[in-house]
Design an enzyme around this catalytic site. Sequence first.
Site, short mmCIF file in Angstrom:
data_model
loop_
_atom_site.label_atom_id
_atom_site.label_comp_id
_atom_site.label_asym_id
_atom_site.label_seq_id
_atom_site.Cartn_x
_atom_site.Cartn_y
_atom_site.Cartn_z
N CYS A 181 51.30 41.00 49.47
CA CYS A 181 52.14 41.35 50.62
C CYS A 181 51.34 42.18 51.62
O CYS A 181 50.13 41.95 51.80
CB CYS A 181 53.42 42.06 50.16
SG CYS A 181 54.70 42.12 51.42
N ASP B 275 58.32 49.52 47.20
CA ASP B 275 59.56 49.74 47.97
C ASP B 275 60.37 50.84 47.31
O ASP B 275 60.98 51.66 47.97
CB ASP B 275 60.38 48.45 48.06
CG ASP B 275 59.85 47.59 49.19
OD1 ASP B 275 58.81 46.96 49.00
OD2 ASP B 275 60.46 47.62 50.27
C1 RUB Z 1 56.93 44.77 52.00
C2 RUB Z 1 56.43 45.18 50.66
C3 RUB Z 1 55.43 46.29 50.64
C4 RUB Z 1 56.18 47.62 50.46
C5 RUB Z 1 55.26 48.81 50.68
O1 RUB Z 1 57.98 43.84 51.91
O2 RUB Z 1 56.84 44.71 49.63
O3 RUB Z 1 54.55 46.15 49.56
O4 RUB Z 1 57.25 47.70 51.37
O5 RUB Z 1 54.82 48.83 52.01
P1 RUB Z 1 58.67 43.31 53.26
P2 RUB Z 1 54.26 50.18 52.66
O6 RUB Z 1 57.61 42.65 54.05
O7 RUB Z 1 59.74 42.39 52.79
O8 RUB Z 1 59.22 44.52 53.96
O9 RUB Z 1 53.15 50.65 51.77
O10 RUB Z 1 53.79 49.76 54.02
O11 RUB Z 1 55.39 51.16 52.71
#
Ligand code: RUB
Length: 306
Positions: A125, A194
């Site tokens: 991701c 998340d």
């Molecule tokens: C984003 C996702 C990321 C986490 C952490 O999913 O799974 O790994 O949100 O991101 P989506 P961060 O694209 O569905 O939002 O480290 O930027 O908080």
Amino acid sequence: MNISDTVADIKCMKIRGAGKIARAGAEALSDFADGYEGTGMQTFLGDLDEAKKALLGSRPTAVSLWNGVHSTLRGVTDAKDVGEATALIKLNADKFITSSENAVRVIGEIGAKRVQDGDTILTICNSSAALSVMKTAHRQNKHISVYATETRPWRQGILTARELDAEGIETTLVVDNAVRSVMKKVNKVFVGADTVTSHGSLINKVGTSHVALAAHEARVQFYVCAETYKFSPMSLYGDMVTIEERDPSEVAAPGELPETVRIYNPVFDSTPAAYIDAIITELGMMGPGAVFGVMTHQLGYSALQL
Ligand code: RUB
């Protein structure tokens, strides 16, 4: 940005990633309070509550949004008037945004110490916290190469690959199904979060649990990069994390399949603590078994607050 635009942007993924949606929620509440024209405290609190509910309803899985919104509204009901409440909301939002950005930086510094020259890393991701580790290691002149998984159906891996490439980091994009094949070439996995539960399990982009399983099988270290506002107070009370399901059209175009075929599109999954080597937070690196203690002793969460 106003509440409804922020909600719309979060829902349609224009603003995405757990940290970014949390900061967007804090900023929207700050702007809402700043632009509020009424003077009655009761009406203000009622309108604020509506705004809060709209923001929290925009994406259900990342507890960062809940924590960002609640940090911003802390103490507001004790304010003597709308002016005082507004000043407090703006201050809280600024504090949350600054400390959350700082947390991402600190996670980068801590995580980079686990990266060695010549490492091959895999990520899934598009996580700012995980990318912070890779970018920091690269800026320390460690030569690393990264496999970024495509991350169907939204293909956030494209964002990751572009971001890494712009930093000058050697990057290879792979389809999600190639994770086990490439794991043989990988030394370390860094992923974002998340939500992290009180028993140390990770909720992150769907497919993260497969990555963790493949890493476990190949004896590759699996690191979670998570600011502590990804720790879920609700999990202390035993609440389950809601896994967001998004529209089937994200998986197959309308008309592509017979109407009798159902499409199930969960966008997050849960990785058990047993597959996590360490969680890198702004408070330091810890094992998943330490999350309960940090939540109750350092973050002040308690199941007794029920
Ligand atoms: C984003 C996702 C990321 C986490 C952490 O999913 O799974 O790994 O949100 O991101 P989506 P961060 O694209 O569905 O939002 O480290 O930027 O908080």
